[in-house]
Design a protein around this motif. Structure first.
Motif, PDB file in Angstrom:
ATOM      1  N   ALA A  94     -20.253  40.890   4.840  1.00  0.00           N
ATOM      2  CA  ALA A  94     -21.552  39.870   4.523  1.00  0.00           C
ATOM      3  C   ALA A  94     -21.475  38.487   4.775  1.00  0.00           C
ATOM      4  CB  ALA A  94     -22.265  40.379   3.292  1.00  0.00           C
ATOM      5  N   ARG A 101     -25.462  39.295  10.951  1.00  0.00           N
ATOM      6  CA  ARG A 101     -26.309  40.172  10.224  1.00  0.00           C
ATOM      7  C   ARG A 101     -27.894  39.917  10.298  1.00  0.00           C
ATOM      8  NH1 ARG A 101     -25.331  40.490   4.352  1.00  0.00           N
ATOM      9  NH2 ARG A 101     -26.898  42.097   4.502  1.00  0.00           N
ATOM     10  N   ASP A 177     -28.044  45.224  13.490  1.00  0.00           N
ATOM     11  CA  ASP A 177     -28.314  46.769  12.511  1.00  0.00           C
ATOM     12  C   ASP A 177     -26.869  47.319  12.305  1.00  0.00           C
ATOM     13  OD1 ASP A 177     -31.129  46.314  12.846  1.00  0.00           O
ATOM     14  OD2 ASP A 177     -31.075  47.606  14.425  1.00  0.00           O
ATOM     15  N   ASN A 180     -25.350  45.675   9.080  1.00  0.00           N
ATOM     16  CA  ASN A 180     -26.192  45.963   8.027  1.00  0.00           C
ATOM     17  C   ASN A 180     -26.137  47.598   7.447  1.00  0.00           C
ATOM     18  OD1 ASN A 180     -27.416  43.727   7.182  1.00  0.00           O
ATOM     19  ND2 ASN A 180     -28.727  43.917   8.957  1.00  0.00           N
ATOM     20  N   TYR A 183     -22.779  47.483   5.622  1.00  0.00           N
ATOM     21  CA  TYR A 183     -22.957  46.651   4.371  1.00  0.00           C
ATOM     22  C   TYR A 183     -23.497  47.565   3.320  1.00  0.00           C
ATOM     23  CZ  TYR A 183     -24.483  43.603   0.968  1.00  0.00           C
ATOM     24  OH  TYR A 183     -24.974  42.767  -0.237  1.00  0.00           O
ATOM     25  N   LYS A 204     -30.956  42.548  -2.049  1.00  0.00           N
ATOM     26  CA  LYS A 204     -30.187  42.605  -0.905  1.00  0.00           C
ATOM     27  C   LYS A 204     -30.075  44.211  -0.340  1.00  0.00           C
ATOM     28  CE  LYS A 204     -26.582  39.934  -3.490  1.00  0.00           C
ATOM     29  NZ  LYS A 204     -25.327  39.953  -4.408  1.00  0.00           N
ATOM     30  N   ARG A 207     -33.372  43.846   2.156  1.00  0.00           N
ATOM     31  CA  ARG A 207     -33.067  42.898   3.017  1.00  0.00           C
ATOM     32  C   ARG A 207     -32.133  43.783   4.100  1.00  0.00           C
ATOM     33  NH1 ARG A 207     -32.656  38.849  -0.825  1.00  0.00           N
ATOM     34  NH2 ARG A 207     -30.386  38.903  -0.584  1.00  0.00           N
ATOM     35  N   ALA A 208     -31.262  44.211   3.776  1.00  0.00           N
ATOM     36  CA  ALA A 208     -30.022  44.772   4.589  1.00  0.00           C
ATOM     37  C   ALA A 208     -30.733  46.202   5.247  1.00  0.00           C
ATOM     38  CB  ALA A 208     -28.670  45.040   3.950  1.00  0.00           C
TER      39      ALA A 208
END
Length: 519
Positions: A94, A101, A177, A180, A183, A204, A207-208
């Motif tokens: 991240a 990202r 994508d 993420n 992540y 977080k 959003r991810a």
């Protein structure tokens, strides 16, 4: 720990533009727990590969947070974090690929918005759930998944597979994508995070997970695991995901019975207390007159109450079941009173829930709590409000650090000893030492031992393997009964086995309790 991302979209070296890392350079990025390095093992028009190498500094990791791995005090010093992908890699990813990202690339924005043929490889990934879980999480996102289990020891294949897999993903996916996905899902597969999970983790995750998490068939499990099984936080996150699609709020059903997560260190005390106050309110029925400490810290499906077994709690026309951890504690307290014990030692007291309940009953004139973890004892002292405890109650209490596999004169002299969800955390070869310490050396008049019934685990929808990552084993009803009988016979006790929680007609109770009475 290593992650590689490859593409064959010509010119493949445009991957450098998308990642904002030049293929001709080796770039290093300092982390609080080590150093992240980005380099390109290959960079050509036909194929380009970017590698993220994370070099963990174990000393820095232990000093910064003391959380090398959850659930066991020595794991801050001895753990797999330098070698296997985990939440540490997710944090480094991240940080290093922050702009990628977000899907931004000023010089190649059209390319950043376009799905590309990608290959991602992770040579060692903790996967609590096995290769099948990796398939369930990544396949719905458009990836072809190859997850090969890693043997415990190649020299001894009969030992079976470890909890690690070699993961290879391939598919045509937008790079932002893909990053993420990693992540979010790396800590989900590992089912553990190295840092304290505060309420901002919900933001977080949202959003991810934008554009893919809301429609993922495993979104509930992903949300729970990503948020460290903080059930109140997970419900909030799922409600926000539902709002994004104007759908009815999804109900979070607890599916796994397990113990408390990684304990916060002394340095995290203030943040932990604030987070608990804001986001971890006890569920209805999670605290009774004997529960003098906060149920929020348990953070287990049992404290959620929605799929726990046992007594119904009625209110406002809604029937709730008492959480299993509360039922265990009540069963232990009632049994201690039935046996006439007035002095009790809680062996493996954790954060002090049973100790607090014992102190709330004046009949228990002496109460002690022992745990191997100094962090757990620090938290117990805070939750018990030791610094503000009345002198009379404080005089009844003793807290100390110790190990159950070593003789200790401080364990002797009590009417009863309790090992509540403790024995399954001991390596089987060390059980004999525990038996000798408790039943042979300390020799209390009564010993109460509770432990999960592994046969009942199939009742928990998302559970794969044992109920908790630190469990070394779990017994069937027959195995537990045999152990109880053997120990009782060897050390001069009479023993019975009792159920805790509502028994399943075929599988038995979720928890089983051995009650030993010295002859």
């Amino acid at each position: 720990m290593l992650l590689t991302i490859s593409t064959t979209a010509r010119p493949a070296t445009d991957l450098g533009f998308l990642l904002h890392k030049h293929p001709d350079k080796v770039q290093r990025f300092g982390q609080s727990f080590g150093e992240a390095t980005v380099f390109y093992p290959e960079a050509g028009d036909e194929r380009c590969t970017a590698a993220l190498l994370l070099d963990i500094d174990p000393v820095a990791l232990a000093r910064s947070r003391g959380k090398g791995s959850p659930d066991f005090s020595l794991s801050q010093y001895v753990n797999d974090r330098p070698y296997a992908a985990s939440s540490l890699l997710a944090v480094a990813l991240a940080d290093v690929f922050r702009t990628a990202r977000a899907g931004r690339c000023a010089s190649r924005q059209e390319l950043a918005d376009t799905p590309l043929p990608l290959e991602i490889r992770l040579p060692a990934l903790p996967c609590r759930g096995g290769p099948e879980l990796a398939e369930r999480l990544f396949a719905p996102l458009g990836w072809r998944v190859e997850a090969q289990p890693v043997l415990l020891d190649e020299g001894f294949p009969e030992w079976g597979d470890s909890r690690y897999v070699r993961l290879a993903l391939s598919g045509t996916v937008r790079l932002a994508d893909a990053l993420n996905h990693l992540y979010v899902l790396l800590p989900v597969l590992d089912d553990g995070k190295h840092y304290w999970i505060a309420s901002d983790e919900i933001d977080k995750l949202i959003r991810a997970g934008e554009g893919w998490l809301r429609d993922h068939p495993e979104r509930a499990m992903i949300t729970r695991r990503y948020l460290g099984r903080r059930w109140a936080m997970a419900r909030t996150a799922l409600a926000r995901l539902a709002e994004l699609g104007d759908e009815p709020e999804e109900r979070l059903e607890p599916a796994v019975s397990e113990e408390a997560p990684a304990e916060e260190t002394a340095a995290d005390e203030a943040a932990a207390a604030e987070a608990e106050a804001q986001a971890e309110r006890p569920e209805p029925g999670a605290a009774g007159p004997d529960a003098t400490t906060s149920e929020a810290q348990q953070e287990t499906p049992e404290s959620d109450g929605a799929e726990s077994e046992g007594a119904d709690l009625e209110g406002a026309g809604v029937v709730k079941r008492a959480p299993l951890n509360l039922q265990r504690r009540i069963a232990v307290l009632e049994t201690l009173e039935e046996l006439g014990a007035t002095s009790v030692i809680d062996l493996g007291c954790g954060k002090g829930e049973l100790v607090g309940a014992l102190l709330s009953r004046p009949r228990f004139a002496r109460v002690a709590g022992m745990d191997v973890s100094s962090m757990a004892l620090t938290i117990a002292a805070r939750k018990l409000k030791l610094d503000r405890m009345p002198d009379g109650k404080r005089a009844r209490l003793t807290l100390f650090q110790g190990a159950l596999t070593y003789t200790d004169k401080r364990l002797s002299g009590y009417d009863a000893a309790v090992l509540m969800e403790v024995v399954e955390h001991v390596d089987p070869p060390r059980l004999a030492a525990l038996e000798q310490v408790v039943f042979g050396h300390a020799r209390p008049g009564h010993v109460l031992v509770t432990t999960p019934n592994i046969e009942y685990n199939v009742r928990y929808e998302f559970l794969t393997g044992l109920r908790h990552p630190d469990h070394r084993f779990e017994w069937t009803r027959a195995e537990f009964a045999a152990w109880v009988a053997r120990v009782a016979g060897r050390y001069g006790y009479r023993a019975t086995v009792r159920p805790v929680g509502e028994p399943d007609p075929d599988l038995g109770p979720p928890t089983q309790m051995g009650v030993f009475v010295r002859d």
